[in-house]
Design a protein around this motif. Structure first.
Motif, PDB file in Angstrom:
ATOM      1  N   MET A  67       0.835  -1.181  -0.060  1.00 50.67           N
ATOM      2  CA  MET A  67      -0.005  -0.046  -0.107  1.00 50.67           C
ATOM      3  C   MET A  67       0.948   1.120   0.014  1.00 50.67           C
ATOM      4  SD  MET A  67      -3.015  -0.865   2.393  1.00 50.67           S
ATOM      5  CE  MET A  67      -3.822  -2.363   2.542  1.00 50.67           C
ATOM      6  N   LEU A  68       0.326   2.325  -0.346  1.00 50.34           N
ATOM      7  CA  LEU A  68       0.906   3.529  -0.532  1.00 50.34           C
ATOM      8  C   LEU A  68       1.267   4.053   0.858  1.00 50.34           C
ATOM      9  CD1 LEU A  68       1.605   5.795  -2.895  1.00 50.34           C
ATOM     10  CD2 LEU A  68      -0.486   6.753  -1.993  1.00 50.34           C
ATOM     11  N   THR A  69       2.265   4.972   1.015  1.00 51.28           N
ATOM     12  CA  THR A  69       2.832   5.182   2.168  1.00 51.28           C
ATOM     13  C   THR A  69       2.608   6.995   2.131  1.00 51.28           C
ATOM     14  OG1 THR A  69       5.305   5.833   1.842  1.00 51.28           O
ATOM     15  CG2 THR A  69       4.520   3.524   2.658  1.00 51.28           C
ATOM     16  N   LEU A  70       2.455   7.682   3.371  1.00 53.28           N
ATOM     17  CA  LEU A  70       2.464   9.046   3.462  1.00 53.28           C
ATOM     18  C   LEU A  70       3.566   9.846   3.055  1.00 53.28           C
ATOM     19  CD1 LEU A  70       0.635  11.514   4.559  1.00 53.28           C
ATOM     20  CD2 LEU A  70       1.704  11.044   6.836  1.00 53.28           C
ATOM     21  N   SER A  71       4.611   9.233   3.462  1.00 58.67           N
ATOM     22  CA  SER A  71       5.950   9.905   3.185  1.00 58.67           C
ATOM     23  C   SER A  71       6.265  10.007   1.788  1.00 58.67           C
ATOM     24  CB  SER A  71       7.100   9.120   3.625  1.00 58.67           C
ATOM     25  OG  SER A  71       7.312   7.724   3.280  1.00 58.67           O
ATOM     26  N   GLU A  72       6.017   9.006   0.862  1.00 56.68           N
ATOM     27  CA  GLU A  72       6.266   8.926  -0.367  1.00 56.68           C
ATOM     28  C   GLU A  72       5.244   9.778  -1.191  1.00 56.68           C
ATOM     29  OE1 GLU A  72       5.270   5.430  -2.913  1.00 56.68           O
ATOM     30  OE2 GLU A  72       4.499   4.405  -0.895  1.00 56.68           O
ATOM     31  N   MET A  73       4.192   9.897  -0.713  1.00 58.82           N
ATOM     32  CA  MET A  73       2.945  10.860  -1.274  1.00 58.82           C
ATOM     33  C   MET A  73       3.153  12.466  -1.088  1.00 58.82           C
ATOM     34  SD  MET A  73      -1.337  11.110  -0.825  1.00 58.82           S
ATOM     35  CE  MET A  73      -1.248  12.087   0.891  1.00 58.82           C
ATOM     36  N   ASN A  74       3.735  12.512   0.211  1.00 55.39           N
ATOM     37  CA  ASN A  74       4.420  14.106   0.708  1.00 55.39           C
ATOM     38  C   ASN A  74       5.348  14.417  -0.142  1.00 55.39           C
ATOM     39  OD1 ASN A  74       2.359  14.321   2.612  1.00 55.39           O
ATOM     40  ND2 ASN A  74       3.366  13.871   4.341  1.00 55.39           N
ATOM     41  N   LYS A  75       6.316  13.467  -0.677  1.00 57.92           N
ATOM     42  CA  LYS A  75       7.281  13.579  -1.286  1.00 57.92           C
ATOM     43  C   LYS A  75       6.990  14.162  -2.548  1.00 57.92           C
ATOM     44  CE  LYS A  75      11.807  13.788  -2.200  1.00 57.92           C
ATOM     45  NZ  LYS A  75      12.884  14.778  -1.744  1.00 57.92           N
ATOM     46  N   ALA A  76       5.771  13.337  -3.096  1.00 58.62           N
ATOM     47  CA  ALA A  76       5.595  13.606  -4.405  1.00 58.62           C
ATOM     48  C   ALA A  76       4.544  14.789  -4.689  1.00 58.62           C
ATOM     49  CB  ALA A  76       4.635  12.521  -5.055  1.00 58.62           C
ATOM     50  N   VAL A  77       3.892  15.354  -3.747  1.00 57.36           N
ATOM     51  CA  VAL A  77       3.160  16.487  -4.114  1.00 57.36           C
ATOM     52  C   VAL A  77       3.836  17.838  -3.369  1.00 57.36           C
ATOM     53  CG1 VAL A  77       0.817  15.123  -3.537  1.00 57.36           C
ATOM     54  CG2 VAL A  77       2.060  16.261  -1.515  1.00 57.36           C
ATOM     55  N   GLY A  78       5.054  17.551  -2.818  1.00 59.17           N
ATOM     56  CA  GLY A  78       5.730  18.727  -2.238  1.00 59.17           C
ATOM     57  C   GLY A  78       5.525  19.135  -0.996  1.00 59.17           C
ATOM     58  N   ALA A  79       5.052  18.285  -0.045  1.00 56.70           N
ATOM     59  CA  ALA A  79       4.766  18.690   1.210  1.00 56.70           C
ATOM     60  C   ALA A  79       5.880  19.079   1.897  1.00 56.70           C
ATOM     61  CB  ALA A  79       3.978  17.328   2.073  1.00 56.70           C
ATOM     62  N   SER A  80       5.840  19.687   3.110  1.00 55.08           N
ATOM     63  CA  SER A  80       6.937  20.087   3.590  1.00 55.08           C
ATOM     64  C   SER A  80       7.629  19.301   4.851  1.00 55.08           C
ATOM     65  CB  SER A  80       6.975  21.695   4.606  1.00 55.08           C
ATOM     66  OG  SER A  80       5.600  21.491   5.147  1.00 55.08           O
ATOM     67  N   ALA A  81       6.814  18.032   5.358  1.00 55.52           N
ATOM     68  CA  ALA A  81       7.410  17.185   6.250  1.00 55.52           C
ATOM     69  C   ALA A  81       7.094  15.987   5.821  1.00 55.52           C
ATOM     70  CB  ALA A  81       6.906  17.736   7.514  1.00 55.52           C
ATOM     71  N   ILE A  82       7.734  15.016   6.325  1.00 56.01           N
ATOM     72  CA  ILE A  82       7.829  13.481   6.030  1.00 56.01           C
ATOM     73  C   ILE A  82       6.251  12.995   6.502  1.00 56.01           C
ATOM     74  CG2 ILE A  82       8.822  12.750   7.944  1.00 56.01           C
ATOM     75  CD1 ILE A  82       9.911  10.301   6.464  1.00 56.01           C
ATOM     76  N   ASN A  83       5.824  13.368   7.703  1.00 56.27           N
ATOM     77  CA  ASN A  83       4.511  13.184   8.121  1.00 56.27           C
ATOM     78  C   ASN A  83       3.484  14.160   8.071  1.00 56.27           C
ATOM     79  OD1 ASN A  83       5.953  14.682  10.224  1.00 56.27           O
ATOM     80  ND2 ASN A  83       4.772  13.539  11.811  1.00 56.27           N
ATOM     81  N   LEU A  84       3.534  14.942   7.178  1.00 55.74           N
ATOM     82  CA  LEU A  84       2.411  16.240   7.406  1.00 55.74           C
ATOM     83  C   LEU A  84       1.230  15.718   6.938  1.00 55.74           C
ATOM     84  CD1 LEU A  84       2.139  19.259   7.247  1.00 55.74           C
ATOM     85  CD2 LEU A  84       2.257  19.154   4.734  1.00 55.74           C
ATOM     86  N   TRP A  85       0.017  16.002   7.615  1.00 60.95           N
ATOM     87  CA  TRP A  85      -1.144  15.390   7.415  1.00 60.95           C
ATOM     88  C   TRP A  85      -2.049  16.697   7.765  1.00 60.95           C
ATOM     89  CZ3 TRP A  85      -4.668  13.370  11.483  1.00 60.95           C
ATOM     90  CH2 TRP A  85      -4.120  13.724  12.790  1.00 60.95           C
ATOM     91  N   GLN A  86      -3.592  16.388   7.689  1.00 66.09           N
ATOM     92  CA  GLN A  86      -4.548  17.351   7.776  1.00 66.09           C
ATOM     93  C   GLN A  86      -4.553  18.301   6.845  1.00 66.09           C
ATOM     94  OE1 GLN A  86      -4.444  18.185  12.302  1.00 66.09           O
ATOM     95  NE2 GLN A  86      -6.132  16.535  12.391  1.00 66.09           N
ATOM     96  N   TYR A  87      -4.111  18.186   5.611  1.00 59.53           N
ATOM     97  CA  TYR A  87      -4.365  19.086   4.576  1.00 59.53           C
ATOM     98  C   TYR A  87      -5.089  18.638   3.496  1.00 59.53           C
ATOM     99  CZ  TYR A  87      -0.940  16.371   2.266  1.00 59.53           C
ATOM    100  OH  TYR A  87      -0.012  15.317   1.324  1.00 59.53           O
ATOM    101  N   THR A  88      -5.714  19.486   2.499  1.00 59.33           N
ATOM    102  CA  THR A  88      -6.234  19.072   1.211  1.00 59.33           C
ATOM    103  C   THR A  88      -5.238  19.392   0.123  1.00 59.33           C
ATOM    104  OG1 THR A  88      -8.391  19.605   2.213  1.00 59.33           O
ATOM    105  CG2 THR A  88      -8.266  19.172  -0.394  1.00 59.33           C
ATOM    106  N   ILE A  89      -4.894  18.342  -0.797  1.00 63.24           N
ATOM    107  CA  ILE A  89      -3.798  18.529  -1.641  1.00 63.24           C
ATOM    108  C   ILE A  89      -4.458  19.767  -2.585  1.00 63.24           C
ATOM    109  CG2 ILE A  89      -2.855  17.498  -3.675  1.00 63.24           C
ATOM    110  CD1 ILE A  89      -2.985  14.828  -2.515  1.00 63.24           C
ATOM    111  N   GLY A  90      -3.468  20.861  -2.673  1.00 61.58           N
ATOM    112  CA  GLY A  90      -3.718  21.920  -3.729  1.00 61.58           C
ATOM    113  C   GLY A  90      -4.702  22.923  -3.295  1.00 61.58           C
ATOM    114  N   GLN A  91      -5.030  22.966  -2.056  1.00 63.83           N
ATOM    115  CA  GLN A  91      -6.037  23.878  -1.660  1.00 63.83           C
ATOM    116  C   GLN A  91      -5.438  24.568  -0.362  1.00 63.83           C
ATOM    117  OE1 GLN A  91     -10.059  22.102  -0.914  1.00 63.83           O
ATOM    118  NE2 GLN A  91     -10.284  21.143  -2.922  1.00 63.83           N
ATOM    119  N   ASN A  92      -5.262  23.836   0.792  1.00 65.69           N
ATOM    120  CA  ASN A  92      -4.956  24.579   1.900  1.00 65.69           C
ATOM    121  C   ASN A  92      -3.283  25.198   1.819  1.00 65.69           C
ATOM    122  OD1 ASN A  92      -7.236  23.938   2.984  1.00 65.69           O
ATOM    123  ND2 ASN A  92      -6.532  22.572   4.530  1.00 65.69           N
TER     124      ASN A  92
END
Length: 432
Positions: free
Chosen positions: A330-355
């Motif tokens: 299954m997909l992991t949070l860290s690889e998704m965050n890396k792909a979308v340009g998040a600022s932390a390995i465990n960043l959460w509680q956001y909406t992609i492209g909105q917040n």
């Protein structure tokens, strides 16, 4: 008396003439017979000489059946490589064997459309795991012309320079042919084929960018779902021995140095063991067909693998792993965050492209599945009410919660609920 003497003389002459005629006839007959016998003898000797000069069966076979080098002039001959078929090429008979002793030699450039191939896919010579042959490109190329859902019209060129293997010309989010078709677990009228049901998630390049390796794909839609619970019921797929490997993977997906934080830095929490299982032992999870899952079990509706419809209870490996796959996870949070340009390995509680304006899906609907409708192929696929899926990543502020993503791209944590499963498949080779 004189008359009688004359008669006797005439009889004598007649007798002599008859004898001479008979002798002549016998002599003539003898000569004819002798000549005939001589002719027959000469003919026999000639036939014998011909047969003595005739090549052996092996020599005769070799004059018509060519040896171990098979010339390839056109696409039909190319498609027949290793098939065992027999063909006559330029008056020679060839067997298209599948062994190292058989050398196939490309005699000119070959170009064809993907539509010319059964299942629209030609597997590159040196990527084809079913072939055990020798191949001489002979300084020629093989060109395959595609009409892709995302990339439009393009061609893939195979040559000696790229070792007749898959070459680059792709982007993250491109559709990848994978022989599993399915119905979305949340929307029964959302059907995905083996041509549009899987997308490129990542790859690496070798040979100066000419060959791709370490290819992983992810399902376009949501083919199954899983009820994660902290109860011990049906949790044999949880992983306790592979947690170190799992945490290393999370770190490597980010930057190779930043460790993924755990709740109280504990590796014994339920969410850590379950997340590690989603990553390392996804193939062991049990999925029931059209049955509401119990704790730590999954469900699927319609999945067809290589033309065979799945039925009954199946493991994740049986449902999603073909002969072309190395691993299902299954997909992991860290690889998704890396792909979308998040600022932390465990960043959460956001909406992609909105917040956060710096966060963007690398391709429409790749992670925020609600935007899949931006692709013309799926303009009616509106994940607007549901479409959550699990991430194989524990929440760092709770011992039970595991991250999941909503159809809008919102990330939060949960447990004791059912969320979708979007399998990530590691491929031995790939095709567009």
């Amino acid at each position: 008396m004189k008359k009688l003497a004359n008669q006797k003389g005439a009889i004598t002459v007649l007798t002599l003439v008859s004898i001479l005629f008979m002798v002549s006839f016998l002599i003539s007959s003898y000569m004819i017979i002798a000549n005939k016998v001589k002719t027959q003898k000469e003919t026999t000797m000639q036939i014998k000489a011909i047969y003595e000069d005739t090549p052996s069966m092996q020599e005769a076979y070799g004059s018509f059946f060519e040896g171990n080098t098979v010339p390839i002039y056109d696409k039909d001959q190319l498609f027949a490589i290793g098939s065992g078929e027999n063909m006559i090429i330029n008056g020679k008979y060839y067997t298209f064997s599948n062994n190292k002793e058989t050398m196939y030699k490309l005699m000119n450039d070959i170009s064809f459309d993907a539509d010319d191939i059964e299942d629209d896919y030609w597997e590159p010579i040196n990527d084809n795991q079913d072939l055990n042959i020798s191949f001489n490109g002979n300084k020629h190329n093989i060109q395959v012309n595609y009409d892709d859902l995302v990339s439009g019209e393009y061609s893939m060129v195979y040559s000696e320079e790229n070792n007749f293997s898959e070459s680059i010309g792709v982007s993250i989010g491109d559709f990848v042919k994978y022989n599993i078709e399915y119905t979305d677990i949340y929307y029964s009228d959302y059907e995905y084929t083996n041509k549009n049901g899987w997308r490129l998630l990542r790859y690496q390049t070798t040979d100066g960018g000419e060959t791709i390796t370490n290819v992983e794909i992810i399902s376009t839609g949501i083919p199954a779902r899983l009820k994660y619970s902290t109860n011990a019921t049906n949790n044999a797929w949880w992983d306790t021995s592979g947690i170190t490997t799992f945490r290393t993977a999370l770190k490597n997906y980010w930057n190779g140095t930043t460790a993924y934080p755990l709740y109280n830095n504990s590796t014994t929490s339920a969410n850590v063991k379950a997340s590690a299982g989603m990553y390392n032992k996804c193939e062991s999870i049990s999925f029931l067909k059209d049955t509401t899952p119990a704790d730590n079990q999954g469900e699927y509706t319609n999945i067809t693998k290589a033309g065979t419809a799945m039925s009954g209870t199946k493991t994740g490996g049986v449902l999603f792993k073909t002969g072309y796959a190395n691993k299902v996870r299954m997909l992991t949070l860290s690889e998704m965050n890396k792909a979308v340009g998040a600022s932390a390995i465990n960043l959460w509680q956001y909406t992609i492209g909105q917040n956060n304006t710096s966060i963007r899906d690398p391709a429409p609907g790749l992670f925020r599945i609600g935007q899949l409708c931006m692709i013309a192929e799926f303009d009616t696929y509106e994940y607007s009410n549901t479409g959550y899926y699990w991430l194989a990543s524990p929440c760092s502020d709770n011992a039970n919660f595991i991250h999941n993503v909503s159809y809008s791209g919102y990330v939060n944590g949960n447990y004791g609920v059912t969320r979708g499963v979007r399998p990530v498949i590691s491929l031995r080779f790939y095709s567009i």
